[in-house]
Design a protein around this motif. Structure first.
Motif, PDB file in Angstrom:
ATOM      1  N   THR A  80       0.821  -1.199   0.000  1.00 48.96           N
ATOM      2  CA  THR A  80       0.000   0.000   0.000  1.00 48.96           C
ATOM      3  C   THR A  80       0.861   1.257   0.000  1.00 48.96           C
ATOM      4  N   ILE A  81       0.330   2.312  -0.611  1.00 45.15           N
ATOM      5  CA  ILE A  81       1.011   3.606  -0.668  1.00 45.15           C
ATOM      6  C   ILE A  81      -0.077   4.688  -0.642  1.00 45.15           C
ATOM      7  N   PHE A  82       0.238   5.838  -0.026  1.00 49.58           N
ATOM      8  CA  PHE A  82      -0.744   6.899   0.156  1.00 49.58           C
ATOM      9  C   PHE A  82      -0.261   8.210  -0.458  1.00 49.58           C
ATOM     10  N   TYR A  83      -1.188   8.921  -1.103  1.00 50.23           N
ATOM     11  CA  TYR A  83      -0.934  10.239  -1.674  1.00 50.23           C
ATOM     12  C   TYR A  83      -1.998  11.200  -1.174  1.00 50.23           C
ATOM     13  N   GLN A  84      -1.719  12.487  -1.323  1.00 46.90           N
ATOM     14  CA  GLN A  84      -2.674  13.502  -0.931  1.00 46.90           C
ATOM     15  C   GLN A  84      -3.221  14.173  -2.177  1.00 46.90           C
ATOM     16  N   GLY A  85      -4.553  14.302  -2.242  1.00 45.25           N
ATOM     17  CA  GLY A  85      -5.204  14.964  -3.368  1.00 45.25           C
ATOM     18  C   GLY A  85      -5.209  16.469  -3.193  1.00 45.25           C
ATOM     19  N   PRO A  86      -5.749  17.188  -4.165  1.00 48.49           N
ATOM     20  CA  PRO A  86      -5.685  18.646  -4.161  1.00 48.49           C
ATOM     21  C   PRO A  86      -6.466  19.309  -3.028  1.00 48.49           C
ATOM     22  N   ASP A  87      -7.372  18.595  -2.374  1.00 46.58           N
ATOM     23  CA  ASP A  87      -8.124  19.157  -1.253  1.00 46.58           C
ATOM     24  C   ASP A  87      -7.776  18.442   0.049  1.00 46.58           C
ATOM     25  N   ASN A  88      -6.541  17.920   0.130  1.00 46.55           N
ATOM     26  CA  ASN A  88      -6.017  17.237   1.303  1.00 46.55           C
ATOM     27  C   ASN A  88      -6.661  15.884   1.578  1.00 46.55           C
TER      28      ASN A  88
END
Length: 123
Positions: free
Chosen positions: A101-109
């Motif tokens: 698993t890996i996590f990213y942040q979108g443009p609205d957090n």
């Protein structure tokens, strides 16, 4: 009963829609006004993401929700994001059950998780 969609309130509807189209591969299904709010539904296969335009969300407060996409290769996801200057906020991790698993942040957090369940092994 089956899953229909996840909804996120966003501060810039067009920026968020473009992000999910470019980086996640979702396509616009429909857009409309409802109760004074502009809404866009994005779709891929049986997954739908509803983006709701709002001015109330603080850009300093991360979203308390996350969404997860199952992918064939965590490495391919990381490479795609890295090439565009977007870096993981957590991971990649290998879980006890073998999932990655890996996590990213979108443009609205909002937090976006990608999981590699099995099948194709990254090398």
């Amino acid at each position: 009963m089956h899953f229909h969609h996840i909804a996120i309130e966003v501060k810039d509807l067009e920026t968020s829609a473009a992000f999910y189209q470019k980086y996640i591969g979702l396509q616009e299904e429909r857009s409309f006004l409802f109760g004074g709010e502009k809404i866009i539904f994005l779709k891929a296969d049986n997954f739908r993401l509803e983006l709701i335009s709002t001015t109330e969300q603080s850009s300093n407060n991360p979203s308390s929700m996350h969404m997860s996409f199952e992918v064939d290769s965590i490495n391919e996801v990381a490479q795609h994001f890295n090439e565009n200057g977007i870096f993981a906020i957590e991971g990649p991790y290998k879980l006890e059950n073998g999932w990655e698993t890996i996590f990213y942040q979108g443009p609205d957090n909002e937090v976006i998780e990608f999981m590699q369940i099995g099948g194709k092994a990254d090398t």
